[in-house]
Design an enzyme around this catalytic site. Structure first.
Site, PDB file in Angstrom:
ATOM      1  CE1 TYR A  99      84.091  19.297 -51.008  1.00  0.00           C
ATOM      2  CE2 TYR A  99      83.964  20.101 -48.659  1.00  0.00           C
ATOM      3  CZ  TYR A  99      84.071  18.906 -49.303  1.00  0.00           C
ATOM      4  OH  TYR A  99      83.639  17.989 -49.053  1.00  0.00           O
ATOM      5  NE  ARG A 153      73.911  12.437 -51.797  1.00  0.00           N
ATOM      6  CZ  ARG A 153      75.156  12.852 -51.491  1.00  0.00           C
ATOM      7  NH1 ARG A 153      75.736  14.136 -51.884  1.00  0.00           N
ATOM      8  NH2 ARG A 153      75.853  12.277 -50.746  1.00  0.00           N
ATOM      9  CE  LYS A 171      83.588  15.889 -51.988  1.00  0.00           C
ATOM     10  NZ  LYS A 171      83.421  15.507 -50.677  1.00  0.00           N
ATOM     11  CG  ASP A 266      84.326  11.610 -50.085  1.00  0.00           C
ATOM     12  OD1 ASP A 266      85.010  11.294 -49.096  1.00  0.00           O
ATOM     13  OD2 ASP A 266      84.008  12.806 -50.603  1.00  0.00           O
ATOM     14  CG  ASP A 267      78.949  11.181 -51.173  1.00  0.00           C
ATOM     15  OD1 ASP A 267      79.205  12.101 -50.660  1.00  0.00           O
ATOM     16  OD2 ASP A 267      79.145  10.918 -52.275  1.00  0.00           O
TER      17      ASP A 267
END
Ligand SMILES: NC(=O)C1=CN([C@@H]2O[C@H](COP(=O)(O)OP(=O)(O)OC[C@H]3O[C@@H](n4cnc5c(N)ncnc54)[C@H](OP(=O)(O)O)[C@@H]3O)[C@@H](O)[C@H]2O)C=CC1
Ligand SMILES: CC(=O)C(=O)O
Ligand SMILES: [Mg+2]
Length: 548
Positions: A99, A153, A171, A266-267
């Site tokens: 991660y 991104r 993830k 999620d962001d």
């Protein structure tokens, strides 16, 4: 059936070559007999714990971070149980290599380290019109959680095109390691709509489509084809997690899809929940409430807008003030300085709620001086922007300034914990998006918390799986934040840390999942019926533990 090199796929050989079945030296004598493994393995037998220990020794011998990443990914392709056992038992040590930060470097070099085994589905524009049938190519039918990206991104590293696949893979590894979602239910997906990354377009070995990004209605139609194919194949409670989309698409896609299918970004949303939990932790340290604070964000994109809206909501719940009033104590800077009313005409939609009647200032230090925030939140990708002058100014105005440098990977962090503690003379309540070790300062040990949505999304996935959620909402994120904040032990708070230790992550994710699942039942958005009498026991019972 012989392959091109003449090997015959005997039962034993096939078992050893199937990552979900392979135990390597972990096969018992009896298993070796019945599965036809005799002779294919040396005589020794090892326990899973022995293998975990050996794997950790080998991991520690590797000197480069990227080699550690490749080593762990290769293990996943050989022996999945061992891979998840290693990640679950050594989460704190291994997480940086599956991660952030190392997954960032892995995405930058993904085409070079591509390992010729499918880790997920690559769906490109060449597949338009056929996505539903391509889902049938994945070997597992019962998929419950999909993390998907279009690679625009990737962390704070910009457009990585199809090489962004490292992110959904990483993830979902955490879905399993941190929350016990069975790996067979998880599907990483990269949508290849092209890339505007010149280096990738010019790289002869780039593995994605060599074309510029598709935009506009055709782009939306491609995403829609994928979403509809996924729901058609896996059912209405398959959970779809948007990850690392560019902000020109992320908000529109979320608003379009969140009322229609079980999805979240999620962001925007997961990050909001983890940041709010950290703020709640900070209030426990400082003896304040959220409403006492004035927030300044560096960065007004997905993470910034998501966190700001959830903090405003938390203030509203705390005080009963109107949401507009609550937003007035939250300010943002983007790449053109302070987001304010005089810029209304040029602002992207997600910034408008925070365009207050304040004088425009061009830079962070001026904004800190003018607005005197109590909390500074970095989600800008601008490394080192929380410099000495900024942190000293925060410290001059506040007994315990809250400093969250949340940009990823490590190379993009707005400051290091060491800098935050040194320049604030130990007063900062600090968190970072990527991991940093403890810091000794003037005889005290400070533990910087990792303010990363990894404390949230695995629990969201577990809840969705356990109760068959049909929607994920902003209210779920508020509830998740409160549940996470409630798990921070006092000794962490005493060390200025606003998150629970990663060694407890499975229990923490369970608490997050229980809170969300309870809300799903309360709001009629659960499809596993009837509601289990003991929700926590039910969720615990569906958690996967890697074992032979
Ligand atoms: N810790 C965590 O769990 C998470 C961390 N993140 C990290 O947060 C960062 C931002 O992510 P996200 O919000 O999704 O990205 P976005 O691209 O949506 O937003 C980035 C924001 O930063 C602003 N920005 C860029 N350069 C500057 C500058 N020089 N000065 C001031 N502002 C600047 C941009 O300004 P403008 O609007 O003018 O372009 C934009 O508002 C990334 O590093 C990401 O890894 C993201 C999600 C979760
Ligand atoms: C953590 C995360 O989701 C990001 O940095 O994008
Ligand atoms: Mg992300």
């Amino acid at each position: 059936m012989h392959d091109s090199q003449g090997f015959v796929g005997s039962k034993g050989y096939t078992t050893l070559k199937t990552p979900s079945q392979n135990k390597g030296l972990g096969f018992t004598d009896a298993e070796r007999e019945t599965l036809g493994l005799r002779g294919l393995l040396p005589p020794a037998t090892l326990t899973l714990e022995d293998q975990v220990e050996l794997t950790m020794q080998e991991l520690r011998r590797k000197t480069s971070a990227l080699d550690k990443y490749v080593f762990l990914q290769s293990l996943q392709d050989v022996n999945a149980t061992l891979y998840y056992a290693v990640l679950s038992r050594h989460t704190y040590e291994c997480m940086p290599f599956v991660y952030t930060p190392v997954v960032g470097e892995a995405c930058q070099k993904f085409s070079q380290i591509y390992r010729h085994t499918p880790q997920g589905l690559y769906l490109s524009l060449n597949d338009r019109g056929k996505l539903r049938s391509i889902l049938d190519n994945w070997p597992v039918e019962d998929i419950r959680a999909i993390v998907f990206t279009d690679g625009e991104r990737i962390l704070g590293l910009g457009d990585q095109g199809i090489d962004g696949m490292g992110i959904p893979v990483g993830k979902l590894a955490l879905y399993t390691a941190c929350a016990g979602v069975h790996p067979s239910h998880c599907l990483p997906v990269a949508l290849d709509v092209g890339t505007n990354n010149e280096a990738k377009l010019n790289d002869p070995f780039y593995i994605g489509l060599k074309r510029r990004r598709l935009t506009g209605e055709a782009y939306d139609a491609f995403v829609a084809e994928f979403m509809e194919a996924a729901v058609d194949k896996y059912g209405k409670s398959v959970m779809l997690q948007f990850e690392d989309f560019g902000n020109n698409n992320a908000f529109r896609l979320l608003h379009h899809w969140q009322e229609k299918v079980c999805c979240f970004n999620d962001d925007i949303q997961g990050t909001a929940a983890v940041a709010l939990a950290g703020i709640l932790g900070s209030t426990a340290i400082t003896g304040t409430v959220v409403n006492d604070h004035r927030f300044l964000f560096l960065g007004a994109g997905e993470a910034g807008a998501g966190i700001a809206e959830l903090i405003a909501y938390a203030i509203q719940v705390e005080t009963g003030k109107s949401i507009e009033e609550c937003r007035k104590q939250i300010f943002m800077l983007d790449s053109n300085g302070l987001v304010c009313k005089s810029r209304l005409g040029e602002l992207q939609h997600h910034k408008i709620n925070f365009a207050h009647d304040a004088e425009h200032v061009p830079d962070l230090l001026s904004a800190v001086k003018a607005l005197k925030p109590t909390a500074l939140i970095g989600v800008s990708t601008l490394a080192k922007s929380f410099n000495q002058a900024v942190i000293e100014e925060m410290s001059a105005n506040n007994e315990r300034p809250i400093i969250f440098a949340l940009s990823n990977p490590t190379s993009k962090a707005e400051c290091t914990p060491e800098e935050a503690y040194r320049w604030s003379d130990g007063a900062a309540v600090f968190a970072s998006g990527s991991p940093f070790g403890p810091v000794e300062f003037k005889g005290k040990t400070y533990v910087p918390g990792q303010g990363n949505n990894a404390y949230i999304f695995p629990g969201v996935g577990l809840a969705a799986f356990a109760c068959g959620a049909t929607r994920i909402t902003d209210l779920d994120m508020y509830i998740a934040a409160k549940a996470l904040a409630a798990t921070i032990p006092q000794d962490q708070l005493d060390a200025s840390c606003v998150y629970p230790p990663l060694r407890d992550i499975r229990e923490v994710s369970l608490k997050v999942a229980v809170a969300i699942a309870a809300n799903k039942y309360a709001t009629g958005q659960a499809s596993v019926l009837p509601k289990p009498a003991d929700l926590e026991a039910h969720i615990r019972s569906v958690m996967y533990t890697p074992r032979y």
